[in-house]
Write a protein that holds these residues in place. Structure first.
Motif, short mmCIF file in Angstrom:
data_model
loop_
_atom_site.label_atom_id
_atom_site.label_comp_id
_atom_site.label_asym_id
_atom_site.label_seq_id
_atom_site.Cartn_x
_atom_site.Cartn_y
_atom_site.Cartn_z
N LYS A 53 10.32 35.68 -57.31
CA LYS A 53 11.71 35.20 -57.27
C LYS A 53 12.52 36.01 -56.26
O LYS A 53 13.38 35.47 -55.55
N THR A 54 12.26 37.31 -56.19
CA THR A 54 12.95 38.17 -55.21
C THR A 54 12.63 37.70 -53.80
O THR A 54 13.53 37.57 -52.96
N ALA A 55 11.37 37.43 -53.53
CA ALA A 55 10.93 37.02 -52.19
C ALA A 55 11.55 35.67 -51.77
O ALA A 55 11.72 35.41 -50.58
N GLU A 56 11.90 34.85 -52.75
CA GLU A 56 12.52 33.55 -52.43
C GLU A 56 13.90 33.70 -51.81
O GLU A 56 14.36 32.85 -51.06
N VAL A 57 14.61 34.79 -52.16
CA VAL A 57 16.00 34.93 -51.71
C VAL A 57 16.24 36.12 -50.78
O VAL A 57 17.26 36.18 -50.09
N LEU A 58 15.30 37.08 -50.77
CA LEU A 58 15.52 38.30 -50.00
C LEU A 58 14.45 38.43 -48.91
O LEU A 58 13.26 38.54 -49.21
N GLU A 59 14.88 38.36 -47.65
CA GLU A 59 13.94 38.44 -46.54
C GLU A 59 13.54 39.90 -46.29
O GLU A 59 14.30 40.82 -46.63
N PRO A 60 12.38 40.13 -45.67
CA PRO A 60 11.92 41.51 -45.43
C PRO A 60 12.91 42.35 -44.60
O PRO A 60 12.99 43.56 -44.76
N ASP A 61 13.70 41.68 -43.74
CA ASP A 61 14.65 42.43 -42.91
C ASP A 61 16.01 42.60 -43.59
O ASP A 61 16.99 43.00 -42.96
N GLY A 62 16.08 42.27 -44.91
CA GLY A 62 17.29 42.55 -45.68
C GLY A 62 18.29 41.42 -45.83
O GLY A 62 19.27 41.56 -46.55
N TRP A 63 18.06 40.28 -45.15
CA TRP A 63 19.01 39.16 -45.29
C TRP A 63 18.82 38.48 -46.64
O TRP A 63 17.71 38.12 -47.02
N PHE A 64 19.94 38.30 -47.34
CA PHE A 64 19.93 37.68 -48.68
C PHE A 64 20.46 36.25 -48.60
O PHE A 64 21.52 36.01 -48.03
N HIS A 65 19.70 35.31 -49.16
CA HIS A 65 20.10 33.90 -49.19
C HIS A 65 20.98 33.66 -50.42
O HIS A 65 20.50 33.72 -51.55
N THR A 66 22.26 33.36 -50.20
CA THR A 66 23.20 33.25 -51.32
C THR A 66 23.08 31.95 -52.11
O THR A 66 23.46 31.88 -53.27
N GLY A 67 22.57 30.88 -51.45
CA GLY A 67 22.55 29.58 -52.11
C GLY A 67 23.89 28.86 -52.00
O GLY A 67 24.05 27.75 -52.50
N ASP A 68 24.85 29.48 -51.32
CA ASP A 68 26.17 28.86 -51.12
C ASP A 68 26.30 28.35 -49.69
O ASP A 68 25.73 28.93 -48.76
N ILE A 69 27.05 27.28 -49.54
CA ILE A 69 27.29 26.68 -48.23
C ILE A 69 28.70 27.09 -47.77
O ILE A 69 29.65 27.06 -48.57
N GLY A 70 28.82 27.47 -46.51
CA GLY A 70 30.14 27.90 -46.05
C GLY A 70 30.33 27.77 -44.56
O GLY A 70 29.40 27.44 -43.81
N GLU A 71 31.56 28.06 -44.12
CA GLU A 71 31.92 27.99 -42.70
C GLU A 71 32.70 29.26 -42.35
O GLU A 71 33.53 29.71 -43.14
#
Length: 636
Positions: free
Chosen positions: A463-481
């Motif tokens: 589950k961690t690997a689904e949202v956290l990339e090896p270079d530290g970028w976290f996927h929030t699941g939110d859409i924004g501008e």
């Protein structure tokens, strides 16, 4: 390098270390205020007694040195119970000063806090205690203790329960009171006076500090692992925004089991201001004039309730009074929009003379009373956890209650973005905290990187690997501008976007937010339309507001369920739906709606303890109403 960068880069390894620094720097300054029941009362408010917190005499204070004495006693008491560094100590309590003292005690012992909302049922509480392998549970009262007793056989790691309020609780080998824990800790410290200094000195920045279970809108909650460095960063970064200072008085009522509450306590320790603590939501209106805060944090539902309450009061005052309120509300919104736009363009929040003249009249008639109800000293409110309807935000901004929206997740230690003071923009969540990076993915998803990002999900590497990339970028699941100058606007949750059968994408939260700005009676709304050929809505009304309306419209004495079932109520809401639809694209419009027989609540699992809508639960619960709205359509 800027002062803020220096502040962040030179942060200590833990908030426990920051706490020791704060106590040493300002030992005699006031740290916390908290209400105590009047000694004249024979019963608590829950048992029918008069409420506490009626005046200043009902509030007590702790200096930083007094707080430290109790914090260190809790820490030493836990060590004496055998708690080791990084072992979990669970906290199941509403927001009260003992929650903060216990959390700091856990950190000063080198252990990690597992948070449990007091509303959590016995099954889910047991899951969190077992999954976190918590060794000690600090429970608020007999009711929280009872959940642990019921599930004790499933909790082999739990060696002790410490109870804050001992009413109706008998001590045993397994159960002791907070007072007993502190007494044991104080005795332990007499023999080992340097114990806490040594424990805090041994804490490393990557050591686990907090395990917060996401209340989650689907499935079992996941434990978010937040090391000490997350909180040390949050303390320094929030102070670095310049939004809080040593002269502030914070009113803290938010659930401390929520990550947002933890940010507020960390920032306070860094700057050293006063925090008044009382988690009873029903006491907010009563407490504000007593506490007279300069800032407080809240969730959008609170501002919606205040807005609905003010509108209902004006309506109850008669037609003329209500017309004045409606006029003033429009003036407030126009004033806020024009002044914010001018500030953005010129750096000065100026308005045309005519609007300024109207504003002065509206201020005298309406806005000054609203500011007084908030205690009269409020400089700003911080709003988070969910989107605030812009029309409600503009109303309060115009009334002089400046709501600074922020954004973050449990996985990012809550505060990733916040609106910057005077330069705030309603409808956005502001700019990133110093030290936090943001980028928008090709599909519009918001990605975050920085010292606030979690270590991962407890025991769930996949589950961690689904949202956290090896270079530290976290996927929030939110859409924004992102605006060209760095302000972020959240449009929706990625998974909540609706795609109609006609192929159009709709952000339900955006439509729901607009409706809250139009209809003063709404409590909760869920827009539905995925794979359908039109959108529908389930609407729950605010009980006090709609019952007040009912009195004036031939429905006095009827229950909430009877009022919402009445044709007159349906017609009333239909008028607001029509008004909403007038400002939407054709494919976004609400073609049909149903009023729910009761409001959505935490007890039924329809909203989270931080008041977010659990869409799948609500859609499952009211499937019959959704099916009814689509019956007879081409897709049915």
């Amino acid at each position: 390098m800027s002062d803020t960068q220096t502040l962040i880069e030179n942060r200590p390894p833990s908030v426990a270390a920051l706490f020791l620094e704060r106590v040493a720097a300002t030992p005699d300054a006031e740290a916390y205020r908290y209400p105590v029941p009047s000694p004249k009362l024979s019963a608590s408010p829950e048992q029918g007694g008069a409420p506490a917190g009626q005046g200043p005499d009902d509030w007590k204070s702790l200096s930083w040195a007094q707080a430290a004495e109790r914090v260190f006693a809790v820490a030493a008491g836990l060590i004496e119970l055998g708690v080791q560094p990084e072992q979990r100590v669970a906290l199941a309590s509403s927001t009260r000063v003992e929650w903060i003292l216990a959390d700091l005690g856990i950190m000063c012992a080198g252990a990690a806090t597992t948070t449990i909302y007091p509303q959590t049922n016995a099954d889910e509480s047991a899951f969190i205690l077992a999954d976190s392998e918590s060794k000690v549970l600090i429970a608020e009262d007999a009711a929280q203790l009872a959940k642990a007793v019921e599930k004790r056989a499933e909790l082999p790691a739990l060696t002790h329960v410490v109870v804050i309020d001992p009413t109706g609780v008998e001590s045993s080998d397994w159960v002791l009171t907070l007072a007993e824990l502190e007494a044991r800790g104080a005795a332990h410290l007499e023999k080992n006076p340097d114990l806490i200094k040594e424990k805090v000195g041994a804490i490393t920045s990557d050591q686990l500090a907090t395990l917060i279970y996401t209340s989650g809108t689907t499935g079992r909650p996941k434990g978010v692992r937040l090391p000490h460095d997350n909180w040390s960063y949050m303390a320094k970064a929030t102070a670095g925004t310049g939004l809080i200072s040593a002269d502030d008085v914070q009113y803290l009522w938010l659930p401390l089991a929520h990550v947002f509450g933890k940010v507020l306590t960390s920032g306070q320790i860094e700057v050293g201001h006063v925090t008044a603590v009382d988690g009873r939501v029903d006491k907010i209106i009563e407490n504000l004039p007593v506490v007279q805060p300069t800032y407080m944090a809240a969730v959008p539902r609170i501002f919606e309730k205040v807005y609905n309450g003010v509108a209902a009061k004006a309506r109850a005052g008669g037609g003329a009074k209500y017309k004045i309120f409606q006029w003033a509300a429009e003036v407030a919104r126009e004033y806020a929009k024009v002044s914010q736009d001018n500030f953005r363009r010129t750096g000065a929040a100026s308005v045309p003379f005519g609007l300024g003249a109207k504003y002065k009249v509206a201020d005298a008639l309406v806005f000054a009373k609203i500011r007084e109800a908030f205690g009269g000293n409020l400089r700003a409110c911080v709003s988070g956890s969910a989107a605030l309807a812009p029309e409600i935000g503009y109303f309060f901004a115009g009334a002089g209650i400046h709501i600074l929206e922020g954004y973050g997740l449990t996985e990012s230690s809550a505060a990733s973005f916040v609106n910057p003071g005077e330069a705030y923009r309603t409808g956005t969540v502001g700019k990133p905290l110093p030290g936090t990076e943001v980028r928008i993915a090709d599909d519009g998803e918001i990605l975050l990187r920085g010292p606030g990002i979690m270590e991962g999900y407890h025991g769930l590497p996949e589950k961690t690997a689904e949202v956290l990339e090896p270079d530290g970028w976290f996927h929030t699941g939110d859409i924004g501008e992102l605006s060209p100058d760095g302000y972020l606007r959240i449009t929706d949750r990625k998974k909540d976007l609706i795609k109609t059968s006609g192929g159009k994408y709709i952000a339900p939260a955006e439509v729901e937010g607009q409706f809250k700005g139009v209809c003063p009676y709404v409590s909760n709304i869920l827009v539905h339309g995925a794979d359908r050929n039109f959108c529908t809505a389930l609407i729950a009304l605010d009980e006090p507001s709609i019952l007040e309306w009912a009195k004036e419209n031939g429905l006095a004495g009827k229950s909430y369920a009877d009022v919402v079932a009445a044709p007159a109520t349906v017609a009333l809401v239909e008028g607001y739906v029509t008004e909403l639809n007038g400002g939407l694209q054709r494919w976004q419009t609400i073609k049909k709606f149903r009023l729910l027989p009761r409001d959505l609540d935490i007890e039924h699992g329809e909203i989270t303890p931080s008041l977010k809508l659990k869409r799948p639960v609500v859609e499952r619960e009211y499937k019959h109403l959704i099916d009814e709205m689509y019956a007879g359509s081409r897709e049915a």
